[in-house]
Design an enzyme around this catalytic site. Structure first.
Site, PDB file in Angstrom:
ATOM      1  N   LYS A  31      14.047 -26.826   4.498  1.00 27.87           N
ATOM      2  CA  LYS A  31      15.387 -26.845   5.103  1.00 27.87           C
ATOM      3  C   LYS A  31      16.090 -28.129   4.672  1.00 27.87           C
ATOM      4  CE  LYS A  31      14.347 -23.949   9.097  1.00 27.87           C
ATOM      5  NZ  LYS A  31      15.221 -22.783   8.987  1.00 27.87           N
ATOM      6  N   HIS A  43       5.399 -25.963  11.746  1.00 22.82           N
ATOM      7  CA  HIS A  43       6.770 -26.482  11.616  1.00 22.82           C
ATOM      8  C   HIS A  43       6.989 -27.786  12.391  1.00 22.82           C
ATOM      9  CE1 HIS A  43       7.372 -22.692   9.777  1.00 22.82           C
ATOM     10  NE2 HIS A  43       7.682 -21.985  10.838  1.00 22.82           N
ATOM     11  N   ARG A  54       0.799  -1.225   0.000  1.00 24.58           N
ATOM     12  CA  ARG A  54       0.000   0.000   0.000  1.00 24.58           C
ATOM     13  C   ARG A  54       0.829   1.271   0.000  1.00 24.58           C
ATOM     14  NH1 ARG A  54      -4.915  -1.746   3.860  1.00 24.58           N
ATOM     15  NH2 ARG A  54      -4.747   0.370   4.612  1.00 24.58           N
TER      16      ARG A  54
HETATM   17  C1  BG6 Z   1       8.528 -18.513  11.505  1.00 23.82           C
HETATM   18  C2  BG6 Z   1       7.908 -18.000  12.763  1.00 23.82           C
HETATM   19  O1  BG6 Z   1       7.596 -19.306  10.792  1.00 23.82           O
HETATM   20  O2  BG6 Z   1       9.659 -19.303  11.824  1.00 23.82           O
HETATM   21  C3  BG6 Z   1       8.924 -17.186  13.558  1.00 23.82           C
HETATM   22  O3  BG6 Z   1       6.792 -17.181  12.449  1.00 23.82           O
HETATM   23  C4  BG6 Z   1      10.184 -17.984  13.786  1.00 23.82           C
HETATM   24  O4  BG6 Z   1       8.370 -16.778  14.799  1.00 23.82           O
HETATM   25  C5  BG6 Z   1      10.685 -18.585  12.485  1.00 23.82           C
HETATM   26  O5  BG6 Z   1      11.163 -17.124  14.337  1.00 23.82           O
HETATM   27  C6  BG6 Z   1      11.828 -19.544  12.731  1.00 23.82           C
HETATM   28  O6  BG6 Z   1      12.381 -19.913  11.507  1.00 23.82           O
HETATM   29  P1  BG6 Z   1      13.916 -20.311  11.396  1.00 23.82           P
HETATM   30  O7  BG6 Z   1      14.072 -20.701   9.960  1.00 23.82           O
HETATM   31  O8  BG6 Z   1      14.706 -19.102  11.791  1.00 23.82           O
HETATM   32  O9  BG6 Z   1      14.111 -21.452  12.337  1.00 23.82           O
END
Ligand code: BG6
Length: 495
Positions: free
Chosen positions: A182, A240, A49
């Site tokens: 990953k 995750h 925006r």
């Molecule tokens: C994100 C979350 O999906 O994953 C964050 O919203 C978190 O809160 C992040 O910090 C962690 O990802 P990574 O790849 O740094 O382990």
């Protein structure tokens, strides 16, 4: 220069001025560009925006690349040609204004593949998709990428899936969970299914339990608006940690196809025993960080973070005991743990094997036998460590020492480990959804999470404070110790 591995595309990032775009999406696309993986005609269109010109937006991108990438990767010519690919369009994505600009920009393109990456809050997914449809931007070769979380509970996830599904076919919808991109998480498939060694042991007869830890040292990083409404269970566990659990627990898919892999993951989610009623009190721990120190530097508590309600009950830490009730796992526990402002940054999976069935070694040596442990280090220092008992050299009878077989990616591969987004962003262009969450997976994950959220509300479970820089509330340690087990927090593990 490598040859482009994907056909020409237009990547439209909705939410183009957000943190995710500058921190992850554009740096990842830059690496793909740097490595010659992107066709010369491909373009990136950022929209948001803010009233910005393409020129001023490119300046912001250039600053972000300098901030987030190591200097050695900032090739001047590559940065310039990358910036040339980028255009900016002012757009109210959920409203009516700005669409004509995007339509005319894309009309000029010769690229057939169009990706709409919605780096926005989930309540905008439906409205943005409706708008894309209304202005005629959704072509046969269009795909949409939805950033997690998909909703904040089952009901909102169903509504989003319904709204997005009204515009895009399921095969054109890419629900991103960057943990699946990953390297060490993808390698779980190789570890388990490209090697014959582990699979015969991969069940509750030989494995005692599994631990999955995603520990962060960072705090809120200025995301209080989002995080206050989310909390660790919605932010990390629903997606995750459960996705990683699925890859550890699933049966071998018949082939490496998106449907086969996702079918097997879905079966795991459906085999998770619900944590209902009073079970939330004993099988889940909520925590919230208080002031403490990270790496010797004092940091404020969650309640002192800017934008956080002084009486907030949002959890920044969760640990829980999940059980997979199927033939392979027979209810064996998977302990999950995640939190912000913890002692170290580490993501890892610990497969704790059972002890030998009978020790043939008399005396102290026999008593010292430790069961085998396989540790998958997801980050940092990606690798795999298998702890084994080994005889100490020398005369004087049998003495054992626990010794690791250590496979470190950086020693073996001697190359930069790509960021998860690099793989995933190009998989979208390729139309390969294997590493993305299918609609039914997201819904099954919420179905399992929801009784926990309900239980917390019903039992008024206030998060327990823990000092920043520790491993979370002591109740989390007590939870696993009640089962005569312990979290693997030894410093050696992080080496
Ligand atoms: C994100 C979350 O999906 O994953 C964050 O919203 C978190 O809160 C992040 O910090 C962690 O990802 P990574 O790849 O740094 O382990």
């Amino acid at each position: 220069m490598r040859k482009p591995t994907v056909p020409g595309f237009d990547y439209v990032v909705v939410g183009g001025t957000g943190d995710l775009t500058f921190r992850k999406l554009l740096p990842s696309l830059y690496y793909c560009h740097l490595n010659g993986l992107i066709d010369s005609e491909s373009r990136i269109v950022a929209s948001a925006r803010s009233a910005l010109s393409t020129e001023s937006y490119r300046v912001r991108v250039s600053e972000a690349l300098q901030r987030y990438l190591p200097e050695v990767d900032l090739d001047h010519a590559a940065v310039t040609s990358f910036l040339d690919r980028i255009a900016y369009v002012e757009l109210d994505a959920a409203g009516e204004t700005g669409w004509a600009g995007l339509v005319s920009l894309l009309a000029d393109s010769t690229n057939s593949i169009r990706v709409f990456y919605l780096a926005t809050s989930p309540d905008l997914f439906g409205p943005v998709c409706r708008n894309l449809h209304r202005v005629g931007l959704v072509t046969q070769d269009s795909r949409v990428v939805l950033e997690k979380p998909i909703g904040r509970d089952l009901e909102s996830a169903l509504a989003i899936n319904h709204d997005v599904g009204a515009v895009f076919d399921e095969r054109a919808i890419f629900r991103i969970d960057h943990y699946l991109g990953k390297e060490a998480v993808q390698n779980l498939l190789a570890l388990r299914f490209a090697n014959a060694l582990f699979e015969p042991l991969w069940n509750s007869r030989f494995i005692d339990h599994v631990q999955i830890t995603v520990a962060e040292t960072v705090g809120l990083e200025g995301r209080s608006g989002y995080y206050e409404r989310a909390g660790a269970l919605r932010d990390m566990v629903q997606n995750h940690l459960l996705q990683v659990l699925c890859l550890v627990a699933m049966d071998p898919p018949a082939r490496m196809s998106d449907e086969a892999v996702r079918d097997e993951k879905l079966k795991v989610l459906r085999a998770l025993a619900p944590i209902e009623g009073k079970d939330v009190l004993t099988r889940t721990i909520r925590g919230q960080y208080a002031a403490g120190a990270i790496g010797g530097v004092a940091v404020p508590g969650y309640l002192e973070e800017p934008g956080v309600d002084a009486e907030s009950r949002t959890e920044t830490f969760v640990s829980l005991k999940a059980e997979v009730h199927n033939w392979r796992w027979g209810g064996m526990p998977f302990y999950l743990r995640t939190g912000k402002r913890l002692a170290v940054k580490t993501s890892e999976i610990v497969i704790q094997f059972r002890p030998v069935p009978h020790s043939i070694f008399p005396g102290a040596a026999g008593r010292d036998l430790q069961p085998n442990r396989l540790v998958v280090r997801v980050q940092p220092n990606e690798g795999i460590k298998l702890h084994m008992m080994t005889k100490e050299p020398g005369p004087g009878g049998m003495r054992f020492r626990e010794t690791p077989l250590n496979l470190s990616y950086s020693d073996v591969f001697k190359q930069r480990t790509p960021d998860a987004y690099e793989r995933l962003l190009l998989d979208v262009v390729r139309g390969n959804p294997t590493l993305f969450m299918r609609r039914d997976e997201v819904e099954a994950a919420w179905q399992w999470i929801e009784p926990i959220l309900d239980g917390w509300a019903r039992h008024d479970m206030v998060p327990r404070p823990y000092a920043a820089g520790t491993w979370g509330p002591s109740a989390s340690v007590a939870m696993i110790e009640r089962d005569l087990r312990s979290w693997h927090d030894d410093a050696e593990m992080h080496r």
